[in-house]
Design a protein around this motif. Structure first.
Motif, PDB file in Angstrom:
ATOM      1  N   PRO A  35       0.815  -1.225   0.000  1.00 42.41           N
ATOM      2  CA  PRO A  35       0.000   0.000   0.000  1.00 42.41           C
ATOM      3  C   PRO A  35       0.848   1.275   0.000  1.00 42.41           C
ATOM      4  O   PRO A  35       0.497   2.273  -0.637  1.00 42.41           O
ATOM      5  N   VAL A  36       1.999   1.235   0.704  1.00 43.37           N
ATOM      6  CA  VAL A  36       2.864   2.422   0.810  1.00 43.37           C
ATOM      7  C   VAL A  36       3.522   2.733  -0.529  1.00 43.37           C
ATOM      8  O   VAL A  36       3.690   3.892  -0.905  1.00 43.37           O
ATOM      9  N   SER A  37       3.883   1.678  -1.295  1.00 42.82           N
ATOM     10  CA  SER A  37       4.606   1.885  -2.563  1.00 42.82           C
ATOM     11  C   SER A  37       3.769   2.632  -3.601  1.00 42.82           C
ATOM     12  O   SER A  37       4.309   3.342  -4.447  1.00 42.82           O
ATOM     13  N   GLY A  38       2.457   2.424  -3.563  1.00 45.85           N
ATOM     14  CA  GLY A  38       1.571   3.141  -4.497  1.00 45.85           C
ATOM     15  C   GLY A  38       1.447   2.486  -5.863  1.00 45.85           C
ATOM     16  O   GLY A  38       0.831   3.061  -6.767  1.00 45.85           O
ATOM     17  N   PHE A  39       2.017   1.283  -6.060  1.00 43.82           N
ATOM     18  CA  PHE A  39       1.908   0.607  -7.346  1.00 43.82           C
ATOM     19  C   PHE A  39       0.516   0.009  -7.522  1.00 43.82           C
ATOM     20  O   PHE A  39      -0.082  -0.478  -6.555  1.00 43.82           O
ATOM     21  N   SER A  40       0.024   0.004  -8.765  1.00 48.09           N
ATOM     22  CA  SER A  40      -1.294  -0.569  -9.054  1.00 48.09           C
ATOM     23  C   SER A  40      -1.207  -2.093  -9.063  1.00 48.09           C
ATOM     24  O   SER A  40      -0.140  -2.659  -9.345  1.00 48.09           O
ATOM     25  N   PRO A  41      -2.332  -2.792  -8.767  1.00 46.20           N
ATOM     26  CA  PRO A  41      -2.328  -4.267  -8.805  1.00 46.20           C
ATOM     27  C   PRO A  41      -1.897  -4.814 -10.165  1.00 46.20           C
ATOM     28  O   PRO A  41      -1.161  -5.806 -10.242  1.00 46.20           O
ATOM     29  N   GLY A  42      -2.350  -4.157 -11.261  1.00 44.47           N
ATOM     30  CA  GLY A  42      -1.985  -4.607 -12.619  1.00 44.47           C
ATOM     31  C   GLY A  42      -0.488  -4.564 -12.846  1.00 44.47           C
ATOM     32  O   GLY A  42       0.087  -5.504 -13.422  1.00 44.47           O
ATOM     33  N   TYR A  43       0.158  -3.483 -12.381  1.00 45.90           N
ATOM     34  CA  TYR A  43       1.612  -3.344 -12.548  1.00 45.90           C
ATOM     35  C   TYR A  43       2.339  -4.433 -11.756  1.00 45.90           C
ATOM     36  O   TYR A  43       3.280  -5.055 -12.272  1.00 45.90           O
ATOM     37  N   LEU A  44       1.888  -4.682 -10.525  1.00 46.19           N
ATOM     38  CA  LEU A  44       2.550  -5.688  -9.675  1.00 46.19           C
ATOM     39  C   LEU A  44       2.400  -7.092 -10.262  1.00 46.19           C
ATOM     40  O   LEU A  44       3.369  -7.863 -10.287  1.00 46.19           O
ATOM     41  N   ILE A  45       1.193  -7.426 -10.752  1.00 42.61           N
ATOM     42  CA  ILE A  45       0.972  -8.754 -11.352  1.00 42.61           C
ATOM     43  C   ILE A  45       1.852  -8.926 -12.583  1.00 42.61           C
ATOM     44  O   ILE A  45       2.460  -9.986 -12.799  1.00 42.61           O
ATOM     45  N   ASN A  46       1.926  -7.874 -13.412  1.00 40.79           N
ATOM     46  CA  ASN A  46       2.754  -7.908 -14.626  1.00 40.79           C
ATOM     47  C   ASN A  46       4.227  -8.152 -14.282  1.00 40.79           C
ATOM     48  O   ASN A  46       4.899  -8.986 -14.903  1.00 40.79           O
ATOM     49  N   GLU A  47       4.716  -7.435 -13.269  1.00 39.85           N
ATOM     50  CA  GLU A  47       6.116  -7.583 -12.847  1.00 39.85           C
ATOM     51  C   GLU A  47       6.389  -8.971 -12.278  1.00 39.85           C
ATOM     52  O   GLU A  47       7.418  -9.582 -12.568  1.00 39.85           O
ATOM     53  N   ILE A  48       5.451  -9.468 -11.473  1.00 41.83           N
ATOM     54  CA  ILE A  48       5.630 -10.781 -10.851  1.00 41.83           C
ATOM     55  C   ILE A  48       5.665 -11.879 -11.912  1.00 41.83           C
ATOM     56  O   ILE A  48       6.515 -12.787 -11.877  1.00 41.83           O
ATOM     57  N   LEU A  49       4.765 -11.806 -12.913  1.00 38.33           N
ATOM     58  CA  LEU A  49       4.753 -12.811 -13.981  1.00 38.33           C
ATOM     59  C   LEU A  49       6.044 -12.768 -14.801  1.00 38.33           C
ATOM     60  O   LEU A  49       6.586 -13.804 -15.180  1.00 38.33           O
ATOM     61  N   THR A  50       6.533 -11.534 -15.063  1.00 37.52           N
ATOM     62  CA  THR A  50       7.797 -11.387 -15.806  1.00 37.52           C
ATOM     63  C   THR A  50       8.949 -12.025 -15.028  1.00 37.52           C
ATOM     64  O   THR A  50       9.753 -12.781 -15.583  1.00 37.52           O
ATOM     65  N   ARG A  51       9.019 -11.730 -13.732  1.00 38.06           N
ATOM     66  CA  ARG A  51      10.115 -12.253 -12.908  1.00 38.06           C
ATOM     67  C   ARG A  51       9.978 -13.749 -12.658  1.00 38.06           C
ATOM     68  O   ARG A  51      10.976 -14.453 -12.505  1.00 38.06           O
ATOM     69  N   MET A  52       8.737 -14.228 -12.631  1.00 40.99           N
ATOM     70  CA  MET A  52       8.509 -15.659 -12.473  1.00 40.99           C
ATOM     71  C   MET A  52       9.073 -16.412 -13.688  1.00 40.99           C
ATOM     72  O   MET A  52       9.765 -17.425 -13.548  1.00 40.99           O
ATOM     73  N   GLY A  53       8.788 -15.888 -14.885  1.00 42.56           N
ATOM     74  CA  GLY A  53       9.328 -16.494 -16.102  1.00 42.56           C
ATOM     75  C   GLY A  53      10.841 -16.410 -16.153  1.00 42.56           C
ATOM     76  O   GLY A  53      11.515 -17.342 -16.605  1.00 42.56           O
ATOM     77  N   ARG A  54      11.391 -15.300 -15.652  1.00 45.59           N
ATOM     78  CA  ARG A  54      12.837 -15.049 -15.734  1.00 45.59           C
ATOM     79  C   ARG A  54      13.638 -15.891 -14.745  1.00 45.59           C
ATOM     80  O   ARG A  54      14.720 -16.379 -15.071  1.00 45.59           O
ATOM     81  N   ASN A  55      13.107 -16.077 -13.530  1.00 43.13           N
ATOM     82  CA  ASN A  55      13.919 -16.640 -12.446  1.00 43.13           C
ATOM     83  C   ASN A  55      13.598 -18.070 -12.028  1.00 43.13           C
ATOM     84  O   ASN A  55      14.454 -18.742 -11.451  1.00 43.13           O
ATOM     85  N   THR A  56      12.370 -18.541 -12.290  1.00 47.02           N
ATOM     86  CA  THR A  56      11.947 -19.815 -11.684  1.00 47.02           C
ATOM     87  C   THR A  56      12.776 -21.001 -12.155  1.00 47.02           C
ATOM     88  O   THR A  56      13.098 -21.898 -11.375  1.00 47.02           O
ATOM     89  N   PHE A  57      13.140 -21.033 -13.447  1.00 49.18           N
ATOM     90  CA  PHE A  57      13.944 -22.148 -13.972  1.00 49.18           C
ATOM     91  C   PHE A  57      15.257 -22.259 -13.201  1.00 49.18           C
ATOM     92  O   PHE A  57      15.687 -23.361 -12.830  1.00 49.18           O
ATOM     93  N   LEU A  58      15.888 -21.114 -12.938  1.00 45.68           N
ATOM     94  CA  LEU A  58      17.147 -21.105 -12.181  1.00 45.68           C
ATOM     95  C   LEU A  58      16.946 -21.642 -10.763  1.00 45.68           C
ATOM     96  O   LEU A  58      17.759 -22.423 -10.258  1.00 45.68           O
ATOM     97  N   ILE A  59      15.853 -21.226 -10.120  1.00 40.80           N
ATOM     98  CA  ILE A  59      15.605 -21.646  -8.733  1.00 40.80           C
ATOM     99  C   ILE A  59      15.327 -23.143  -8.663  1.00 40.80           C
ATOM    100  O   ILE A  59      15.788 -23.838  -7.757  1.00 40.80           O
ATOM    101  N   LEU A  60      14.568 -23.655  -9.657  1.00 41.62           N
ATOM    102  CA  LEU A  60      14.257 -25.091  -9.682  1.00 41.62           C
ATOM    103  C   LEU A  60      15.512 -25.951  -9.835  1.00 41.62           C
ATOM    104  O   LEU A  60      15.525 -27.115  -9.420  1.00 41.62           O
ATOM    105  N   SER A  61      16.581 -25.378 -10.421  1.00 38.62           N
ATOM    106  CA  SER A  61      17.827 -26.142 -10.589  1.00 38.62           C
ATOM    107  C   SER A  61      18.472 -26.494  -9.244  1.00 38.62           C
ATOM    108  O   SER A  61      19.359 -27.354  -9.188  1.00 38.62           O
ATOM    109  N   LEU A  62      18.021 -25.863  -8.171  1.00 38.62           N
ATOM    110  CA  LEU A  62      18.583 -26.125  -6.839  1.00 38.62           C
ATOM    111  C   LEU A  62      17.974 -27.360  -6.165  1.00 38.62           C
ATOM    112  O   LEU A  62      18.517 -27.867  -5.185  1.00 38.62           O
ATOM    113  N   LEU A  63      16.827 -27.843  -6.674  1.00 40.57           N
ATOM    114  CA  LEU A  63      16.070 -28.869  -5.950  1.00 40.57           C
ATOM    115  C   LEU A  63      16.754 -30.235  -5.921  1.00 40.57           C
ATOM    116  O   LEU A  63      16.706 -30.929  -4.915  1.00 40.57           O
ATOM    117  N   ILE A  64      17.385 -30.624  -7.036  1.00 37.70           N
ATOM    118  CA  ILE A  64      17.945 -31.989  -7.110  1.00 37.70           C
ATOM    119  C   ILE A  64      19.091 -32.208  -6.105  1.00 37.70           C
ATOM    120  O   ILE A  64      19.112 -33.225  -5.407  1.00 37.70           O
TER     121      ILE A  64
END
Length: 373
Positions: A35-64
């Motif tokens: 709430p303090v940051s002032g970002f809209s829900p649409g902007y946050l969802i867009n950023e999260i989806l972008t970062r999810m696509g960018r980073n998740t493959f790398l993070i999953l490489s740690l599981l094995i």
């Protein structure tokens, strides 16, 4: 907690709170900062989806490696270096888009396998100290990587394209542009819903890795890794080749990290040649721990929850810091402090739990012995 509850595997609210303290802490931080940051829900969802696509493959490489009882693989940085080398060659040969990414992956895989074999053999010599050993190996290999990229590329390894070479005629520039490859994977099959871009193909590739991990756990090799992770001596007595199994776990992790780095950098659109890989392991491990994973237990769910919470904090903290204190750098300092702090906290909690479990096991053994007497 009653004996009946313990037998049924029920956990008290206090124990659940203790086991999930890191995700809960991050949920509270995000709840205050959003709430303090002032970002809209649409902007946050867009950023999260972008970062999810960018980073998740790398993070999953740690599981094995975690499944194989080798803890958090700081050596994934070796795979990231292999991915960068693949992209440098793709940029030199001017092969862009999806073909350039495929070429980078093909080049990175044999390099990742060799580095993974080296790392796995080193970790077999340092059983019980895998995390700190892999961390130091990453530093050592970073020096070798810089020697290759800074001095050998040009005189020894042919580099034709002048735009990526240093003015002296050899060595690679600090930044290599991937503008012609930027978000090639993310934009292919991308759909937009209410201004939110969903990188469908990137998420599908990440989903395929998730399916591979689920399938791999059920294979003979996956079962062997779990057995090795639980008790190496028992696994050895059962006829499992412990050292070989641990090396395979590290090789698979390193190869996945190399592919993940190609996905990560195509999203960013450039390579910081000498620094892109240095913090990638730290941030991926921090994100996994934020999702509720530990040194000896991690799941695909932990990876996805960690990406959302960790990167949501990364997005909102600078803006919230600027609004609260008038200085956006406070938010920057805060998120770097938290990323290292989470790793420290998780390691302390793991060691504390291990000691408590050892103490309880010792007490139970004494009790059993006294009953027998």
């Amino acid at each position: 907690m009653s004996t009946k509850q313990k037998k049924n595997g029920a956990k008290s609210p206090l124990e659940l709170l203790r086991n999930n303290s890191v995700p809960i802490m991050f949920i509270l931080i995000c709840a205050v900062c959003i709430p303090v940051s002032g970002f809209s829900p649409g902007y946050l969802i867009n950023e999260i989806l972008t970062r999810m696509g960018r980073n998740t493959f790398l993070i999953l490489s740690l599981l094995i490696p975690i499944m194989a009882g080798m803890g958090l693989n700081f050596g994934m940085t070796l795979g990231a270096m292999a991915g960068q080398i693949g992209l440098i060659f793709a940029a030199d040969w001017q092969i862009w888009g999806i073909p350039g990414m495929v070429l980078a992956v093909i080049i990175s895989i044999p390099i990742s396998v060799l580095l993974g074999l080296f790392c796995g053999k080193m970790l077999n010599m340092a059983k019980g100290r895998e995390m700190i050993t892999s961390y130091i190996i990453a530093f050592f290999m970073n020096g070798l990587y810089q020697l290759v990229v800074l001095y050998m590329m040009g005189p020894v390894i042919p580099i034709k394209h002048a735009s990526i070479k240093l003015p002296r005629g050899y060595g690679i520039r600090n930044t290599v542009s991937l503008l012609n490859m930027r978000q090639a994977l993310d934009n292919l099959w991308a759909i937009r819903i209410g201004g939110v871009k969903i990188p469908v193909l990137t998420l599908l590739i990440t989903g395929l890795l998730c399916l591979f991990i689920i399938w791999f756990r059920k294979t003979k090799l996956g079962q062997d890794m779990r057995a090795v992770g639980q008790d190496m001596d028992v696994a050895r007595d059962a006829g499992i080749k412990v050292e070989r199994t641990r090396i395979i776990a590290i090789v698979l992790s390193t190869v996945c990290a190399g592919i993940g780095m190609v996905i990560y950098l195509q999203n960013m659109g450039n390579i910081a040649t000498y620094s892109s890989h240095t913090q990638i392991g730290m941030f991926c491990i921090a994100a996994l721990l934020v999702g509720g994973a530990s040194v000896d237990k991690a799941s695909i769910g932990n990876a996805f929850l960690g990406v959302v919470l960790f990167h949501l904090m990364f997005i909102v903290a600078p803006s919230a810091g600027a609004k609260i204190t008038g200085d956006s750098m406070i938010g920057e300092y805060f998120r770097v402090f938290v990323s290292y702090g989470v790793i420290t906290l998780a390691l302390i909690m793991y060691e504390t739990k291990k000691r408590i479990a050892k103490g309880k096991a010792g007490e139970q053994l004494k009790l059993d012995q006294s009953e027998e007497e």
